[in-house]
Design a protein around this motif. Sequence first.
Motif, PDB file in Angstrom:
ATOM      1  N   ALA A   1      -0.302  -5.112  11.112  1.00  0.00           N
ATOM      2  CA  ALA A   1       0.230  -3.761  10.974  1.00  0.00           C
ATOM      3  C   ALA A   1       0.696  -3.484   9.560  1.00  0.00           C
ATOM      4  CB  ALA A   1       1.395  -3.564  11.954  1.00  0.00           C
ATOM      5  N   TRP A   2       0.566  -2.209   9.173  1.00  0.00           N
ATOM      6  CA  TRP A   2       1.204  -1.716   7.955  1.00  0.00           C
ATOM      7  C   TRP A   2       2.585  -1.210   8.360  1.00  0.00           C
ATOM      8  CZ3 TRP A   2      -0.549  -2.746   3.305  1.00  0.00           C
ATOM      9  CH2 TRP A   2      -1.914  -2.947   3.092  1.00  0.00           C
ATOM     10  N   VAL A   3       3.602  -1.743   7.746  1.00  0.00           N
ATOM     11  CA  VAL A   3       4.979  -1.422   8.125  1.00  0.00           C
ATOM     12  C   VAL A   3       5.669  -0.695   6.964  1.00  0.00           C
ATOM     13  CG1 VAL A   3       7.236  -2.439   8.689  1.00  0.00           C
ATOM     14  CG2 VAL A   3       5.145  -3.392   9.688  1.00  0.00           C
ATOM     15  N   PRO A   4       6.366   0.412   7.222  1.00  0.00           N
ATOM     16  CA  PRO A   4       7.111   1.086   6.148  1.00  0.00           C
ATOM     17  C   PRO A   4       8.133   0.144   5.527  1.00  0.00           C
ATOM     18  CG  PRO A   4       6.953   2.473   8.088  1.00  0.00           C
ATOM     19  CD  PRO A   4       6.460   1.128   8.500  1.00  0.00           C
ATOM     20  N   LEU A   5       8.263   0.198   4.206  1.00  0.00           N
ATOM     21  CA  LEU A   5       9.207  -0.684   3.531  1.00  0.00           C
ATOM     22  C   LEU A   5      10.617  -0.522   4.080  1.00  0.00           C
ATOM     23  CD1 LEU A   5       8.025  -0.361  -0.196  1.00  0.00           C
ATOM     24  CD2 LEU A   5       7.601  -2.243   1.395  1.00  0.00           C
ATOM     25  N   ALA A   6      10.968   0.699   4.430  1.00  0.00           N
ATOM     26  CA  ALA A   6      12.313   0.950   4.932  1.00  0.00           C
ATOM     27  C   ALA A   6      12.563   0.282   6.278  1.00  0.00           C
ATOM     28  CB  ALA A   6      12.552   2.452   5.057  1.00  0.00           C
ATOM     29  N   ALA A   7      11.479  -0.069   6.993  1.00  0.00           N
ATOM     30  CA  ALA A   7      11.621  -0.675   8.329  1.00  0.00           C
ATOM     31  C   ALA A   7      11.333  -2.172   8.324  1.00  0.00           C
ATOM     32  CB  ALA A   7      10.682   0.026   9.309  1.00  0.00           C
ATOM     33  N   LEU A   8      11.092  -2.763   7.151  1.00  0.00           N
ATOM     34  CA  LEU A   8      10.681  -4.174   7.085  1.00  0.00           C
ATOM     35  C   LEU A   8      11.668  -5.099   7.787  1.00  0.00           C
ATOM     36  CD1 LEU A   8       8.910  -6.490   6.069  1.00  0.00           C
ATOM     37  CD2 LEU A   8      10.143  -6.385   3.881  1.00  0.00           C
TER      38      LEU A   8
ATOM     39  N   ARG B   1       0.883  -1.175   0.000  1.00  0.00           N
ATOM     40  CA  ARG B   1       0.000   0.000   0.000  1.00  0.00           C
ATOM     41  C   ARG B   1       0.916   1.218   0.000  1.00  0.00           C
ATOM     42  NH1 ARG B   1      -3.898   1.591   5.000  1.00  0.00           N
ATOM     43  NH2 ARG B   1      -1.845   2.113   5.870  1.00  0.00           N
ATOM     44  N   GLY B   2       1.167   1.727  -1.174  1.00  0.00           N
ATOM     45  CA  GLY B   2       2.124   2.824  -1.286  1.00  0.00           C
ATOM     46  C   GLY B   2       3.515   2.364  -0.885  1.00  0.00           C
ATOM     47  N   THR B   3       4.047   2.946   0.169  1.00  0.00           N
ATOM     48  CA  THR B   3       5.388   2.591   0.658  1.00  0.00           C
ATOM     49  C   THR B   3       5.309   1.733   1.916  1.00  0.00           C
ATOM     50  OG1 THR B   3       5.512   4.656   1.940  1.00  0.00           O
ATOM     51  CG2 THR B   3       6.420   4.667  -0.307  1.00  0.00           C
ATOM     52  N   GLU B   4       4.182   1.035   2.098  1.00  0.00           N
ATOM     53  CA  GLU B   4       3.995   0.167   3.263  1.00  0.00           C
ATOM     54  C   GLU B   4       3.699  -1.256   2.820  1.00  0.00           C
ATOM     55  OE1 GLU B   4       2.018   3.011   6.645  1.00  0.00           O
ATOM     56  OE2 GLU B   4       0.737   2.442   4.946  1.00  0.00           O
ATOM     57  N   VAL B   5       4.019  -2.205   3.692  1.00  0.00           N
ATOM     58  CA  VAL B   5       3.729  -3.611   3.435  1.00  0.00           C
ATOM     59  C   VAL B   5       2.964  -4.167   4.632  1.00  0.00           C
ATOM     60  CG1 VAL B   5       5.938  -4.406   4.412  1.00  0.00           C
ATOM     61  CG2 VAL B   5       4.727  -5.836   2.736  1.00  0.00           C
ATOM     62  N   LEU B   6       2.043  -5.078   4.364  1.00  0.00           N
ATOM     63  CA  LEU B   6       1.171  -5.626   5.406  1.00  0.00           C
ATOM     64  C   LEU B   6       1.824  -6.827   6.081  1.00  0.00           C
ATOM     65  CD1 LEU B   6      -1.696  -5.470   6.700  1.00  0.00           C
ATOM     66  CD2 LEU B   6      -2.442  -7.081   4.919  1.00  0.00           C
TER      67      LEU B   6
ATOM     68  N   ILE C   1      11.245  -8.470  10.119  1.00  0.00           N
ATOM     69  CA  ILE C   1      11.648  -9.777   9.594  1.00  0.00           C
ATOM     70  C   ILE C   1      13.104  -9.664   9.157  1.00  0.00           C
ATOM     71  CG2 ILE C   1      11.180 -11.612   7.935  1.00  0.00           C
ATOM     72  CD1 ILE C   1       8.396 -10.479   7.529  1.00  0.00           C
ATOM     73  N   PRO C   2      14.019 -10.440   9.733  1.00  0.00           N
ATOM     74  CA  PRO C   2      15.428 -10.366   9.325  1.00  0.00           C
ATOM     75  C   PRO C   2      15.577 -10.571   7.821  1.00  0.00           C
ATOM     76  CG  PRO C   2      15.201 -11.703  11.292  1.00  0.00           C
ATOM     77  CD  PRO C   2      13.807 -11.430  10.805  1.00  0.00           C
ATOM     78  N   ALA C   3      16.457  -9.793   7.215  1.00  0.00           N
ATOM     79  CA  ALA C   3      16.637  -9.845   5.763  1.00  0.00           C
ATOM     80  C   ALA C   3      16.974 -11.250   5.274  1.00  0.00           C
ATOM     81  CB  ALA C   3      17.725  -8.862   5.339  1.00  0.00           C
ATOM     82  N   GLU C   4      17.774 -11.999   6.065  1.00  0.00           N
ATOM     83  CA  GLU C   4      18.171 -13.340   5.639  1.00  0.00           C
ATOM     84  C   GLU C   4      16.998 -14.318   5.622  1.00  0.00           C
ATOM     85  OE1 GLU C   4      19.317 -12.953  10.070  1.00  0.00           O
ATOM     86  OE2 GLU C   4      19.374 -11.722   8.240  1.00  0.00           O
TER      87      GLU C   4
ATOM     88  N   LEU D   1      10.206  -5.358  -3.732  1.00  0.00           N
ATOM     89  CA  LEU D   1       9.958  -4.218  -2.855  1.00  0.00           C
ATOM     90  C   LEU D   1      10.889  -3.060  -3.174  1.00  0.00           C
ATOM     91  CD1 LEU D   1       9.298  -5.964   0.581  1.00  0.00           C
ATOM     92  CD2 LEU D   1       7.649  -5.223  -1.150  1.00  0.00           C
ATOM     93  N   GLU D   2      12.113  -3.363  -3.552  1.00  0.00           N
ATOM     94  CA  GLU D   2      13.043  -2.322  -3.949  1.00  0.00           C
ATOM     95  C   GLU D   2      12.552  -1.622  -5.211  1.00  0.00           C
ATOM     96  OE1 GLU D   2      16.837  -4.151  -4.370  1.00  0.00           O
ATOM     97  OE2 GLU D   2      17.110  -4.493  -2.218  1.00  0.00           O
ATOM     98  N   ALA D   3      12.005  -2.402  -6.139  1.00  0.00           N
ATOM     99  CA  ALA D   3      11.475  -1.835  -7.375  1.00  0.00           C
ATOM    100  C   ALA D   3      10.256  -0.974  -7.102  1.00  0.00           C
ATOM    101  CB  ALA D   3      11.123  -2.940  -8.354  1.00  0.00           C
ATOM    102  N   ALA D   4       9.483  -1.379  -6.069  1.00  0.00           N
ATOM    103  CA  ALA D   4       8.277  -0.626  -5.724  1.00  0.00           C
ATOM    104  C   ALA D   4       8.633   0.717  -5.101  1.00  0.00           C
ATOM    105  CB  ALA D   4       7.409  -1.444  -4.766  1.00  0.00           C
TER     106      ALA D   4
END
Length: 211
Positions: free
Chosen positions: A184-191, A96-101, A195-198, A208-211
């Motif tokens: 929660a809706w979480v900002p992409l920058a805080a994902l 949703r814009g710059t957020e992920v559920l 959730i750990p990137a690995e 998500l980077e493309a979004a």
Amino acid sequence: MNVIDAWDGRKACALQQAFRMTQEAFADHLGVSVRTVGKWHAEPDAAPRPDMQQILDTAYERAADTVRHRFNLLLRPSPATTPAQSLRVAIAVVLRGTEVLLVCRRGDDTLSWQFPAGMCKPGAAVTSVAVQETHAETGVHVAVREELGARVHPKTGVLASYVLCDYLAGEASNLDAVENMDVAWVPLAALTRFIPAENIYPPILSALEAA
């Protein structure tokens, strides 16, 4: 009539069973030694010599239809030996814009943030399950943008299929209080704080980077 491309001990023994003969009677029927028939029982994966292959071909071709029918039934895999279908989970990555559920799952004395997900029944489309489970868990309506791929999940061992979705409507709320603690809706920058990137499937990060 089926054609046997290659005989092995298991098929030879199945032919004996189809004839309903003892090892001695089957050996006599084929014109081979009882020891040869015994070897087929002892080594079911071994291939008989070419001359024995021809003898078995001839016996099968000359057999009555009822014998050939029994033989073909004996070669069918039994339900107990048929591999079970792998468990498949549809996972929705909802933007949703710059957020992920995300949903906060309850575990054994633990809580973990994850993307909405649901088990796929046999024959169910992954995309449909992703849409339905997202709404069932969070009350959010989504539309599928694209499928991101699938993998065997490194922690659960189930086949996980990932679907990128766009938000359409609905207020995010926890509609599955048994499985989840929060939504929660979480900002992409805080994902990666949630959730750990690995632990995130790489194509998700790329999308998500493309979004």
